[in-house]
Design a protein around this motif. Structure first.
Motif, PDB file in Angstrom:
ATOM      1  N   CYS A  72       0.833  -1.213   0.000  1.00 53.71           N
ATOM      2  CA  CYS A  72       0.000   0.000   0.000  1.00 53.71           C
ATOM      3  C   CYS A  72       0.870   1.267   0.000  1.00 53.71           C
ATOM      4  O   CYS A  72       2.041   1.243   0.404  1.00 53.71           O
ATOM      5  CB  CYS A  72      -0.922   0.001   1.217  1.00 53.71           C
ATOM      6  N   TYR A  74       0.765   3.803   1.892  1.00 51.66           N
ATOM      7  CA  TYR A  74       1.191   4.281   3.209  1.00 51.66           C
ATOM      8  C   TYR A  74       2.530   3.657   3.600  1.00 51.66           C
ATOM      9  O   TYR A  74       3.470   4.356   3.995  1.00 51.66           O
ATOM     10  CB  TYR A  74       0.123   3.979   4.272  1.00 51.66           C
ATOM     11  N   THR A  75       2.620   2.321   3.492  1.00 53.68           N
ATOM     12  CA  THR A  75       3.864   1.668   3.917  1.00 53.68           C
ATOM     13  C   THR A  75       5.021   2.071   3.001  1.00 53.68           C
ATOM     14  O   THR A  75       6.143   2.301   3.463  1.00 53.68           O
ATOM     15  CB  THR A  75       3.718   0.128   3.936  1.00 53.68           C
ATOM     16  N   HIS A  98      -0.376  -4.090  12.876  1.00 52.51           N
ATOM     17  CA  HIS A  98      -1.752  -4.354  12.499  1.00 52.51           C
ATOM     18  C   HIS A  98      -1.904  -5.045  11.166  1.00 52.51           C
ATOM     19  O   HIS A  98      -2.971  -5.493  10.836  1.00 52.51           O
ATOM     20  CB  HIS A  98      -2.627  -3.103  12.586  1.00 52.51           C
ATOM     21  N   CYS A  99      -0.864  -5.114  10.363  1.00 48.60           N
ATOM     22  CA  CYS A  99      -0.998  -5.900   9.133  1.00 48.60           C
ATOM     23  C   CYS A  99       0.390  -6.310   8.651  1.00 48.60           C
ATOM     24  O   CYS A  99       1.407  -5.776   9.092  1.00 48.60           O
ATOM     25  CB  CYS A  99      -1.751  -5.123   8.059  1.00 48.60           C
ATOM     26  N   GLN A 101       1.889  -5.875   5.854  1.00 53.18           N
ATOM     27  CA  GLN A 101       2.673  -4.868   5.141  1.00 53.18           C
ATOM     28  C   GLN A 101       3.378  -3.918   6.124  1.00 53.18           C
ATOM     29  O   GLN A 101       4.519  -3.514   5.909  1.00 53.18           O
ATOM     30  CB  GLN A 101       1.774  -4.091   4.185  1.00 53.18           C
ATOM     31  N   LEU A 102       2.691  -3.609   7.196  1.00 56.35           N
ATOM     32  CA  LEU A 102       3.306  -2.717   8.176  1.00 56.35           C
ATOM     33  C   LEU A 102       4.480  -3.411   8.875  1.00 56.35           C
ATOM     34  O   LEU A 102       5.503  -2.782   9.178  1.00 56.35           O
ATOM     35  CB  LEU A 102       2.276  -2.245   9.198  1.00 56.35           C
ATOM     36  N   LEU A 238      -7.755   2.971   6.131  1.00 56.20           N
ATOM     37  CA  LEU A 238      -7.530   2.507   7.500  1.00 56.20           C
ATOM     38  C   LEU A 238      -6.345   3.172   8.182  1.00 56.20           C
ATOM     39  O   LEU A 238      -6.254   3.171   9.410  1.00 56.20           O
ATOM     40  CB  LEU A 238      -7.302   0.989   7.483  1.00 56.20           C
ATOM     41  N   CYS A 239      -5.397   3.689   7.423  1.00 55.04           N
ATOM     42  CA  CYS A 239      -4.155   4.147   8.063  1.00 55.04           C
ATOM     43  C   CYS A 239      -3.771   5.574   7.761  1.00 55.04           C
ATOM     44  O   CYS A 239      -2.993   6.168   8.493  1.00 55.04           O
ATOM     45  CB  CYS A 239      -2.999   3.259   7.633  1.00 55.04           C
ATOM     46  N   THR A 299      -8.463  -5.458  10.489  1.00 55.79           N
ATOM     47  CA  THR A 299      -7.170  -6.065  10.835  1.00 55.79           C
ATOM     48  C   THR A 299      -7.261  -6.850  12.142  1.00 55.79           C
ATOM     49  O   THR A 299      -6.287  -7.484  12.540  1.00 55.79           O
ATOM     50  CB  THR A 299      -6.051  -5.009  10.980  1.00 55.79           C
ATOM     51  N   VAL A 328      -7.925   1.813  -0.298  1.00 55.21           N
ATOM     52  CA  VAL A 328      -6.514   2.055  -0.631  1.00 55.21           C
ATOM     53  C   VAL A 328      -5.993   0.880  -1.472  1.00 55.21           C
ATOM     54  O   VAL A 328      -6.131  -0.283  -1.073  1.00 55.21           O
ATOM     55  CB  VAL A 328      -5.672   2.170   0.663  1.00 55.21           C
ATOM     56  N   PHE A 330      -4.067  -2.010  -2.801  1.00 53.63           N
ATOM     57  CA  PHE A 330      -3.210  -3.018  -2.173  1.00 53.63           C
ATOM     58  C   PHE A 330      -3.360  -3.096  -0.653  1.00 53.63           C
ATOM     59  O   PHE A 330      -2.505  -3.676   0.021  1.00 53.63           O
ATOM     60  CB  PHE A 330      -1.722  -2.797  -2.517  1.00 53.63           C
ATOM     61  N   CYS A 331      -4.419  -2.518  -0.100  1.00 53.73           N
ATOM     62  CA  CYS A 331      -4.661  -2.688   1.344  1.00 53.73           C
ATOM     63  C   CYS A 331      -5.350  -4.038   1.538  1.00 53.73           C
ATOM     64  O   CYS A 331      -6.556  -4.180   1.352  1.00 53.73           O
ATOM     65  CB  CYS A 331      -5.528  -1.552   1.901  1.00 53.73           C
ATOM     66  N   GLU A 332      -4.547  -5.010   1.913  1.00 50.77           N
ATOM     67  CA  GLU A 332      -5.029  -6.390   1.985  1.00 50.77           C
ATOM     68  C   GLU A 332      -6.219  -6.568   2.935  1.00 50.77           C
ATOM     69  O   GLU A 332      -7.220  -7.184   2.560  1.00 50.77           O
ATOM     70  CB  GLU A 332      -3.854  -7.261   2.427  1.00 50.77           C
ATOM     71  N   PRO A 333      -6.140  -6.047   4.178  1.00 52.05           N
ATOM     72  CA  PRO A 333      -7.286  -6.255   5.084  1.00 52.05           C
ATOM     73  C   PRO A 333      -8.586  -5.690   4.512  1.00 52.05           C
ATOM     74  O   PRO A 333      -9.647  -6.294   4.662  1.00 52.05           O
ATOM     75  CB  PRO A 333      -6.886  -5.496   6.361  1.00 52.05           C
TER      76      PRO A 333
HETATM   77  S1  SF4 Z   1      -3.937  -1.792   6.971  1.00 50.35           S
HETATM   78 FE1  SF4 Z   1      -3.927  -1.370   4.758  1.00 50.35          FE
HETATM   79  S2  SF4 Z   1      -3.366   0.785   4.528  1.00 50.35           S
HETATM   80 FE2  SF4 Z   1      -2.794   0.131   6.615  1.00 50.35          FE
HETATM   81  S3  SF4 Z   1      -0.609  -0.453   6.463  1.00 50.35           S
HETATM   82 FE3  SF4 Z   1      -1.870  -2.298   6.206  1.00 50.35          FE
HETATM   83  S4  SF4 Z   1      -2.145  -2.519   3.989  1.00 50.35           S
HETATM   84 FE4  SF4 Z   1      -1.479  -0.404   4.396  1.00 50.35          FE
END
Ligand code: SF4
Length: 389
Positions: A72, A74-75, A98-99, A101-102, A238-239, A299, A328, A330-333
């Motif tokens: 995403c 954001y990351t 929380h996910c 990717q983070l 979400l972020c 998440t 967003v 590619f925001c998997e959740p």
């Molecule tokens: S919850 Fe979605 S927007 Fe937030 S860091 Fe994870 S993938 Fe990115």
């Protein structure tokens, strides 16, 4: 009123400049946190300024090679900020996960900037287990101990209780504004609400509270019923904050955004910490566990709460005639949750529109066409129902 809103807008639009100036003026430390579940009251209780690291609008450059392009925005943006050395003013960065990717972003930041103090504490994701509260309390106690060591301070229960009450007041004041907007008492655009919430994520909370009180006292309230523009609920992101231009575009197409569950929105202020619970760490952990009742988070694992059912109820409660989902890319959740939201809204014949957003740019004219059609469709349906009634 404009002066206060301008102050919120400035801090929201140039968050890091605001933090740097505050550090210089007050001689305090600043600790960065990442969304969505980190209890920033703990940082506040140390005397440092808690700062939620924001997505920046700049093109991703040196950080691009360190993260998958299908992560995403954001990351990818925060990794880019670290590799471009834009976060050096932070005295530490604290994560709760929380996910996936983070988690990856945390690893990349650690590897690419070993000199940056980064601490990671994994809050339990499953909220309804018999041990969820106990596990969260344990994690938060470790987090406090870690922070004490990093900053060389002792966090007292009294300081924590004070910080909880300051944060609760901030949440309550922003929720008051939300309630006044829902009922049409005040006219604040969604982008102005975003400035209010986003600035709260980077400003000193006592200062923010004072400005909020000033703003509320200065707002002109109206008892007239809300205009017959199309009322919309906005969900997602979400972020990080959706670009304010998108919110303005939606409202320029004849819709009024009356409520949302955005992180840089109602989600951020949805849940107070119970000041009546004797141990402030237990109080913070309890708020984390029950936050999902107020605004569900995809998440978190919670068999008792469905985001789609909650959204149907939220749209109904605020009198919205439709839902706009800002998803967003590619925001998997969110990708996992969205098909159920779509199915629930179709099943219940509540209009909804999904707009995918992307850090690297959104085709605004395409979005305008979609939103205009959506608003017209709701108006036609509304007229048809009025004729049938
Ligand atoms: S919850 Fe979605 S927007 Fe937030 S860091 Fe994870 S993938 Fe990115």
């Amino acid at each position: 009123m404009n002066t206060v809103l301008d102050k919120f807008a400035q801090a929201a639009q140039r968050p890091y400049e605001h933090v740097k100036a505050w550090k210089q003026e007050r001689g305090v430390k600043a600790v960065g946190t990442l969304p969505m579940h980190f209890p920033a009251e703990i940082i506040h209780a140390t005397g440092a300024l808690p700062v939620i690291v924001q997505e920046m609008p700049d093109a991703i450059t040196s950080g691009g090679g360190a993260m998958y392009p299908f992560f995403c925005g954001y990351t990818r943006s925060i990794v880019d900020q670290v590799t471009e050395d834009q976060l050096g003013f932070l005295d530490a960065i604290m994560f709760t996960d929380h996910c996936v990717q983070l988690l990856s972003a945390a690893d990349v930041i650690r590897i690419s900037r070993p000199e940056t103090t980064i601490h990671f504490h994994q809050l339990i994701a499953s909220l309804r287990q018999p041990w969820s509260l106990e596990s969260s309390v344990k994690t938060l106690r470790e987090l406090v101990a870690d922070l004490e060591e990093v900053l060389g301070v002792v966090v007292t229960e009294e300081a924590l209780r004070h910080s909880i009450s300051v944060f609760n007041e901030n949440r309550r004041l922003i929720r008051d504004l939300y309630q006044m907007r829902r009922t049409g008492q005040i006219q604040l655009r969604a982008s102005q609400m975003q400035h209010i919430v986003k600035s709260s994520m980077v400003m000193d909370k006592e200062t923010h509270n004072a400005l909020l009180r000033e703003l509320i006292a200065s707002l002109k309230t109206s008892t007239a019923p809300r205009s017959d523009e199309v009322a919309i609920f906005v969900s997602g992101h979400l972020c990080h904050a959706p670009r304010p231009e998108i919110l303005d575009l939606i409202e320029d197409c004849g819709a009024t955004i009356v409520d949302d569950d955005l992180y840089t929105g109602y989600r951020y202020v949805s849940t107070d910490v119970d000041a009546g619970i004797g141990d402030p760490i237990v109080a913070l952990a309890t708020a984390y566990i029950r936050k999902n009742d107020n605004v569900p988070c995809p998440t978190r694992i919670d068999p008792e709460v469905d985001w789609e059912e909650w959204l149907l109820g939220a749209v109904d409660r605020c009198g919205a005639q439709g839902l706009v989902v800002l998803l967003v890319k590619f925001c998997e959740p969110h990708y996992f949750a969205y098909p159920r939201i779509k199915a629930a809204f179709e099943r219940n014949e509540v209009p909804h529109l999904m707009i995918e957003t992307e850090h690297d740019g959104v085709a605004m004219e395409n979005v305008r066409t979609k939103v205009e059609s959506f608003v017209e469709m709701i108006k036609v349906q509304r007229a048809a129902r009025a004729v049938a009634a």
